[in-house]
Design an enzyme around this catalytic site. Structure first.
Site, mmCIF file in Angstrom:
data_model
loop_
_atom_site.group_PDB
_atom_site.id
_atom_site.type_symbol
_atom_site.label_atom_id
_atom_site.label_comp_id
_atom_site.label_asym_id
_atom_site.label_seq_id
_atom_site.Cartn_x
_atom_site.Cartn_y
_atom_site.Cartn_z
ATOM 1 N N SER A 681 0.797 -1.222 0.000
ATOM 2 C CA SER A 681 0.000 0.000 0.000
ATOM 3 C C SER A 681 0.836 1.283 0.000
ATOM 4 O O SER A 681 0.293 2.376 -0.092
ATOM 5 C CB SER A 681 -0.971 0.007 1.174
ATOM 6 O OG SER A 681 -0.268 0.199 2.360
ATOM 7 N N LYS A 724 -5.937 4.277 9.110
ATOM 8 C CA LYS A 724 -4.914 5.132 8.507
ATOM 9 C C LYS A 724 -5.336 6.591 8.561
ATOM 10 O O LYS A 724 -4.528 7.486 8.860
ATOM 11 C CB LYS A 724 -4.673 4.715 7.055
ATOM 12 C CG LYS A 724 -3.921 3.400 6.925
ATOM 13 C CD LYS A 724 -3.783 3.016 5.468
ATOM 14 C CE LYS A 724 -2.866 1.809 5.315
ATOM 15 N NZ LYS A 724 -2.761 1.377 3.927
#
Ligand code: ADP
Length: 768
Positions: A681, A724
């Site tokens: 990611s 996140k």
């Protein structure tokens, strides 16, 4: 017949030869031997009668048909120290080895051999002194590692000052076989013997190590239930020794009464009665008695038809759940739905709920609250690390230390047929030769089968259909596939700081105040202080550490209240936190203080929640190499290569000169080196970092991004967006690039966070 070695002149008188075939007697060594054969006994009698009681001890080279040629060149001069005729007709002697000697001549006389010998002079050299020290060192090492080699030998070392004596002493203790030991007598040079000794000690050391390893393995194999069984049997034996055993007859009477009252089916009752009869008929010393007694104990104590009535008042259930747990609406709703339908239809299978989320988000405690709100008992087991299906369905009774499986154990503890049954760590079971516990668990959970659950130990069917199973797991992907299919998965994600603040204020602090005997009139904790606890004294997705930290804080306050009578009220602010709990334990990553070239904020998702993950890159003169540091996992390293090659393939578009690649090396670093990082990611972030570096353009420090990148610049979705984003918000990020695929996840993000951040969804890498 006379036999001479190399013509050596015999200088001594002839001595009787004691032939020994199974042991080696060394100089300065004393042994006890028993004889029952007439020849040897007669010989000992003769030696007993002569002056000095001397003889020559010899180990023949071959045992069969001993004749003068069967003897080696060297033997040991020995003295008979003691002779005793013991009642069993044997002769017991104590024999002392005196010196290693050279056999000079040998004759056969009647039934015996006689020999004369020469003394051997052994010269100690500088070398033998070195060997002396080496051997002492090896011995010390040997003794510490080989358990059966006692320290006794160490105390005997004191009187010894030559290498030859040292070797003789040690080898007499070593567990070497007879054939190998013989060479220590016939080898005269002490250095040669020292070398043998070192070899033999090492060999034995290796052997001892192997033995210890095997023992450890066996110990491991003997599983907990078996160990427990052995211990229990031991206790029983001890009780019997102490006269504390039970009187079986009165016990049978008591058990019979209990069985009569049991609410089980007649089939089960018959079975118990049969076992009870067997128990009655057995002698109390029979090994089976204990096993049957234990079985009866299980059968009598299982809640065959004992259940609690569910609370029917939906509002009451709701208020209990709301007061114990903040949010978690989906689970609470599911429970209310279940109750509502049940009231309407009156016969309903319980749902099998599986709560999935990081540690400390309230999975287990919510399940316990559900039980409380429904007025049910709780049973709780953990199946983490289980690799044996017997743990679930029990051992057959023929197995030593057999026990029912954990399901039946849990039911017995709960005491009802319809508890809320919590199965923790359902994602951490393993599969091996002992079977697949997941498939056994499947039978337990399958509503088609579980009204006839059959535990191998109990042998009779037990109805589990009224049990409300609630499983918990950390990762949904790791739940065995066949089980996942059966479960109603409900995800619980990490809490944001503000959610944690709410939980602390409304649940944790009131709960902990009460536990410490305090009231909110005595202690108030300011919101900013709670946020400091959350940010700087805990690092977690849930609130378990936070709860512990609050408890620590209150403990210190209680102490202060009692020690100093002058303060009656505590208003806790940030300063007091540091005073009471010491320095901050955690600081989160912060963005750089200004915009920079070659530094871009990525976003990380860890077991503790989310955080930003700045990625740095630099260029220096070289020839196009790529250097990676910061404990990057394989997938993340691949991302670095993909990013670099994607940029090379599109350098014109990004306005980068090809020479930049050819004449420089690139170094990519992800700080916080000790933490390993992996996953695809960071692809987009790495790409942006490199473009910023090559094109010498600054990237705003308020920007963060996440997304996997392909060689063609497509941007793919990622996991953990909520965490996140929460982490980035804490770090002060204002703008976040996310993959278009993840746009749907924005719904999960609390509004008070969303309002501060601008989200830009992308599905392709472009430089605008
Ligand atoms: P898990 O089973 O998910 O690891 P626990 O159920 O053991 O977590 O929760 C740890 C502690 O946090 C418990 O004392 C629980 O009361 C508290 N807790 C967790 N989530 C919440 C919540 N949403 N509301 C109130 N307390 C919570």
């Amino acid at each position: 017949r006379n036999f001479e070695f190399g013509g050596a002149v015999s200088v001594s008188e002839k001595l009787l030869v004691l032939i020994v075939n199974d042991m080696v007697i060394f100089p300065n060594n004393e042994v006890r031997i028993e004889y029952d054969n007439t020849y040897d006994k007669q010989m000992i009698d003769i030696v007993d009668r002569i002056d000095d009681n001397l003889m020559l001890i010899v180990n023949p080279i071959e045992e069969d048909n001993v004749n003068v040629t069967s003897f080696p060149k060297y033997g040991v001069l020995g003295r008979l120290k003691l002779k005793m005729n013991v009642p069993n007709g044997k002769t017991r002697i104590v024999l002392e080895g005196l010196d290693r000697v050279e056999i000079s001549s040998l004759v056969e006389e009647g039934n015996y051999f006689k020999a004369s010998y020469n003394d051997i002079e052994i010269i100690e050299t500088e070398d033998s002194k070195n060997y002396f020290n080496i051997i002492v060192k090896s011995l010390e090492n040997y003794i510490t590692k080989v358990p059966y080699m006692g320290n006794a030998i160490m105390s005997q070392l004191n009187g010894i000052d030559t290498l030859s004596d040292l070797c003789d002493l040690i080898v007499s203790f070593l567990p070497i076989n007879y054939e190998d030991k013989k060479k220590y007598i016939t080898t005269i040079d002490p250095i040669e013997r020292a070398k043998y000794l070192i070899q033999d000690m090492n060999k034995d050391l290796k052997y001892a190590e192997l033995e210890q390893r095997i023992e450890a393995e066996v110990e491991k194999e003997l599983n907990d239930t078996q160990k427990e069984y052995f211990l229990r049997e031991k206790i029983k034996l001890m009780q019997k020794e102490l006269g504390e055993g039970n009187n079986k007859d009165s016990e049978v009477e008591r058990l019979t009464k209990k069985v009569a009252k049991l609410k089980c089916s007649s089939k089960v009752k018959e079975k118990i009665k049969r076992e009870l009869d067997r128990y009655d008929s057995l002698n109390s010393n029979s090994p089976e008695v204990g096993m049957i007694r234990e079985y009866l104990d299980w059968m009598i104590h299982l809640p065959w038809n004992n259940y609690t009535n569910d609370t029917n008042d939906l509002n009451k259930v709701k208020s209990i759940l709301d007061s114990s747990h903040y949010a978690l609406e989906e689970v609470k709703d599911r429970i209310l739905e279940y109750l509502a339908v049940k009231q309407n239809t009156n016969n309903l299978r319980s749902p099998i709920i599986c709560l999935v989320g990081p540690p400390g988000v309230g999975k287990t405690s919510l399940a316990i609250s559900i039980a409380k709100s429904l007025n049910r008992k709780t049973a709780k087991i953990s199946v983490g690390g289980i690799n044996d299906e017997a743990e679930i369905v029990g051992h057959r009774r023929t197995y030593i230390g057999a026990n029912p499986g954990r399901i039946i154990q849990g039911i017995r503890k709960a005491g009802t047929t319809n508890p809320v049954f919590i199965i923790d760590e359902i994602d951490k079971m393993t599969k091996d030769i002992k079977g697949d516990p997941a498939s056994s668990l499947l039978e337990v959970l399958d509503p088609e089968q579980n009204n006839k659950f059959s535990d191998h130990y109990i042998e009779e069917e037990f109805d589990l259909s009224k049990v409300m199973f609630i499983a918990t797991a950390n990762y949904v992907e790791q739940i065995p596939y066949e089980l996942r299919d059966r479960l109603e998965i409900i995800n619980i994600s990490s809490y944001t700081e503000y959610e944690k603040l709410d939980i602390a204020k409304n649940h944790l602090i009131p709960k902990e105040l009460e536990e410490h005997g305090l009231t909110s009139l005595q202690v108030q904790i300011a919101d900013e202080a709670i946020l400091t606890l959350i940010r700087n004294y805990t690092k977690e997705a849930g609130v378990r550490e936070l709860e512990r930290t609050i408890a620590t804080l209150l403990r210190k306050i209680v102490k202060n209240l009692l020690l100093t009578n002058d303060v009656a009220f505590y208003n806790i602010d940030n300063d007091m936190i540091e005073e009471l709990l010491g320095k901050k334990k955690y600081v989160y990553m912060e963005t750089s203080s200004e915009d920079e070239v070659g530094v871009v904020n990525g976003m990380a998702y860890t077991a503790f929640g989310g955080d930003i993950l700045p990625i740095e890159a630099t260029l220096f003169k070289g020839k196009g190499d790529l250097v990676l540091t910061g404990s990057l996992g394989e997938v993340m390293q691949e991302s670095c290569h993909i990013a670099l090659n994607y940029i090379k393939a599109n350098m014109d578009k990004f306005g980068i000169d090809s020479k930049t690649f050819e004449e420089n090396d690139v170094h990519i670093h992800v700080p916080e080196g000790a933490v390993s990082k992996d996953g695809p990611s960071a692809g987009v972030t790495i790409t942006t970092t490199l473009i910023s570096l090559f094109a010498n353009k600054k990237v705003s420090r308020d920007v963060a991004m996440t997304g996997e990148i392909t060689l063609r610049g497509r941007v793919l979705g990622i996991g953990g967006l909520k965490e996140k984003v929460i982490g980035s918000h804490r770090a002060g990020i204002k703008k976040i690039f996310i993959p278009t695929e993840n746009e749907k996840d924005l719904d999960e993000i609390p509004d008070d966070i969303k309002k501060d951040i601008k989200f830009i969804a992308v599905n392709n890498y472009k430089v605008g």
